[in-house]
Design a protein around this motif. Structure first.
Motif, mmCIF file in Angstrom:
data_model
loop_
_atom_site.group_PDB
_atom_site.id
_atom_site.type_symbol
_atom_site.label_atom_id
_atom_site.label_comp_id
_atom_site.label_asym_id
_atom_site.label_seq_id
_atom_site.Cartn_x
_atom_site.Cartn_y
_atom_site.Cartn_z
ATOM 1 N N ARG A 199 -1.529 -3.367 -10.410
ATOM 2 C CA ARG A 199 -1.468 -3.443 -8.946
ATOM 3 C C ARG A 199 -0.741 -4.712 -8.513
ATOM 4 N NH1 ARG A 199 -5.536 -0.504 -5.991
ATOM 5 N NH2 ARG A 199 -5.603 -2.210 -4.500
ATOM 6 N N GLY A 200 -1.044 -5.812 -9.186
ATOM 7 C CA GLY A 200 -0.397 -7.081 -8.849
ATOM 8 C C GLY A 200 1.109 -7.014 -9.035
ATOM 9 N N LYS A 231 -0.923 -9.861 -2.176
ATOM 10 C CA LYS A 231 -2.100 -9.017 -2.366
ATOM 11 C C LYS A 231 -1.720 -7.569 -2.078
ATOM 12 C CE LYS A 231 -4.575 -12.546 -3.370
ATOM 13 N NZ LYS A 231 -4.937 -12.755 -4.796
ATOM 14 N N TYR A 232 -1.880 -6.720 -3.074
ATOM 15 C CA TYR A 232 -1.580 -5.301 -2.899
ATOM 16 C C TYR A 232 -2.855 -4.607 -2.446
ATOM 17 C CZ TYR A 232 0.245 -0.633 -3.821
ATOM 18 O OH TYR A 232 0.661 0.664 -3.686
ATOM 19 N N SER A 233 -2.946 -4.342 -1.144
ATOM 20 C CA SER A 233 -4.174 -3.772 -0.561
ATOM 21 C C SER A 233 -3.802 -2.656 0.406
ATOM 22 C CB SER A 233 -4.962 -4.861 0.170
ATOM 23 O OG SER A 233 -5.280 -5.936 -0.688
ATOM 24 N N PRO A 234 -3.227 -1.556 -0.090
ATOM 25 C CA PRO A 234 -2.759 -0.497 0.796
ATOM 26 C C PRO A 234 -3.885 0.084 1.653
ATOM 27 C CG PRO A 234 -2.786 0.235 -1.500
ATOM 28 C CD PRO A 234 -3.019 -1.222 -1.512
ATOM 29 N N GLY A 235 -3.641 0.086 2.973
ATOM 30 C CA GLY A 235 -4.594 0.683 3.904
ATOM 31 C C GLY A 235 -5.826 -0.142 4.205
ATOM 32 N N LYS A 236 -5.978 -1.303 3.561
ATOM 33 C CA LYS A 236 -7.198 -2.094 3.743
ATOM 34 C C LYS A 236 -7.146 -2.905 5.050
ATOM 35 C CE LYS A 236 -8.920 -0.949 -0.293
ATOM 36 N NZ LYS A 236 -9.092 -1.939 -1.360
ATOM 37 N N LYS A 237 -8.288 -3.005 5.730
ATOM 38 C CA LYS A 237 -8.393 -3.809 6.934
ATOM 39 C C LYS A 237 -8.624 -5.274 6.561
ATOM 40 C CE LYS A 237 -10.427 -0.033 9.634
ATOM 41 N NZ LYS A 237 -11.616 0.419 10.418
ATOM 42 N N VAL A 238 -7.900 -6.161 7.222
ATOM 43 C CA VAL A 238 -7.982 -7.596 6.927
ATOM 44 C C VAL A 238 -8.463 -8.330 8.181
ATOM 45 C CG1 VAL A 238 -6.710 -9.650 6.204
ATOM 46 C CG2 VAL A 238 -6.118 -7.395 5.248
ATOM 47 N N TRP A 239 -9.396 -9.226 8.010
ATOM 48 C CA TRP A 239 -9.937 -10.039 9.100
ATOM 49 C C TRP A 239 -9.912 -11.491 8.646
ATOM 50 C CZ3 TRP A 239 -13.666 -13.640 9.995
ATOM 51 C CH2 TRP A 239 -14.148 -13.806 11.312
ATOM 52 N N VAL A 240 -9.382 -12.387 9.496
ATOM 53 C CA VAL A 240 -9.260 -13.783 9.081
ATOM 54 C C VAL A 240 -9.605 -14.722 10.222
ATOM 55 C CG1 VAL A 240 -6.776 -13.812 9.631
ATOM 56 C CG2 VAL A 240 -7.704 -15.511 8.054
ATOM 57 N N ASN A 241 -10.329 -15.781 9.869
ATOM 58 C CA ASN A 241 -10.657 -16.855 10.807
ATOM 59 C C ASN A 241 -11.045 -18.073 9.985
ATOM 60 O OD1 ASN A 241 -11.316 -18.425 12.999
ATOM 61 N ND2 ASN A 241 -13.258 -17.393 13.429
#
Length: 317
Positions: A46-47, A96-106
């Motif tokens: 994946r990487g 980062k290979y994250s197809p379709g994944k939701k990302v949240w950052v703070n």
């Protein structure tokens, strides 16, 4: 290899995958028509896919930027996925290979589909290390921006800036589709300064305490494409559901193993032949059936024919 520009996207991960392929711990299984592989190798694959995708985007920068892939750093087997150098600055990329994944950052909080990750802290440390090494090697003060790049993600929600510690570098979290325009920002360096930074950055000794010989880029690309042809579809399916066939986790190749890749790969042909053979179970079944038919029908028939001739001879008919 004296110039890191010869390395290709995912270089270090490909080295590890090819090592496992050569020793047979990644292979096609004729009995199940599946792939024998462990979770770690699936993660490496994946990487590589992610880094190659980002590498394709970076190729479009042309000669205006210098791009280094899979830069070995420190004293062990760690590497930086990509380093980009141009007039807009110096950037380290954590792909980062994250197809379709939701990302949240703070701040330091980064969640992928609700699971906390430590990508922000790790990327900040990576950028600080790169800034220190390049500043020392070039004689300039070289600030470095950390980029965390998600390939094919779902929505990325920014509740606040990433990082924020007193000694943190600039940190940006973005999708691969947003990457190109990052390098079009206002220039920070002159052409002369860029040349000095590049001259330092391409030397393996700038980054690693004991740099080892690297595989030639064209060679490792060809080998990965052969592996991808053999087991890629099976590994792609493992992204969704882990393979039912697994083996214990394998150690990464030693420095001596990695040097060996650059000179010769004596096991590769044998393993490719073994993998090719595993794709032909139907022909082997047909052969076995014909063998049984011959031994069960043809041989007895030949014996009866011989007996008939013998009886005709002795009876004079």
């Amino acid at each position: 290899m004296s110039d890191l520009r010869q390395r290709v996207p995912g270089h270090s991960l490909i080295d590890m995958l090819l090592h496992q392929w050569d020793i047979g711990t990644i292979r096609l299984d004729a009995a199940t028509n599946g792939v024998v592989v462990d979770d770690k190798a699936v993660s490496w694959y994946r990487g590589v896919i992610g880094e190659r995708r980002v590498g394709t985007i970076l190729d479009s920068l042309g000669t205006s930027h210098t791009v280094l892939h899979s830069v070995p750093v420190g004293k062990g087997s760690s590497d930086i996925d990509q380093v980009v150098i141009g007039r807009a600055g110096v950037f380290t990329i954590n792909t980062k290979y994250s197809p379709g994944k939701k990302v949240w950052v703070n701040g330091y909080g980064l969640f992928v589909d609700g699971h906390k990750q430590f990508y922000v802290r790790n990327s900040a440390a990576e950028a600080r290390r790169a800034a220190d090494l390049l500043s020392e090697a070039s004689g300039l003060t070289v600030p470095v921006t950390a980029l965390i790049v998600f390939v094919d993600p779902g929505p990325i929600t920014h509740k606040g800036p990433a990082g924020g510690g007193e000694h943190d570098p600039a940190i940006r979290v973005l999708a691969d589709a947003e990457l190109f325009r990052v390098f079009m920002d206002r220039p920070q360096f002159s052409d002369e300064q860029v040349a000095r930074i590049v001259a330092a950055a391409v030397r393996p000794a700038t980054w690693h305490r004991s740099p080892a010989e690297s595989t030639a880029g064209h060679h490792i690309t060809r080998e990965f494409e052969a592996l991808e042809e053999e087991v890629g579809p099976h590994l792609a399916r493992a992204f969704v559901a882990p393979s039912k066939v697994s083996v214990p986790r394998m150690p990464a190749p030693s420095a001596r193993d990695r040097v060996g890749y650059g000179r010769a790969r004596p096991n590769a042909t044998r393993n490719r032949a073994r993998s090719a053979a595993s794709r032909r179970p139907a022909s082997r079944k047909r052969q076995s059936y014909l063998d049984r038919l011959f031994s069960g029908v043809a041989v007895p028939a030949a014996g009866l024919f011989g007996l008939w001739i013998y009886l005709n001879v002795i009876t004079g008919k």
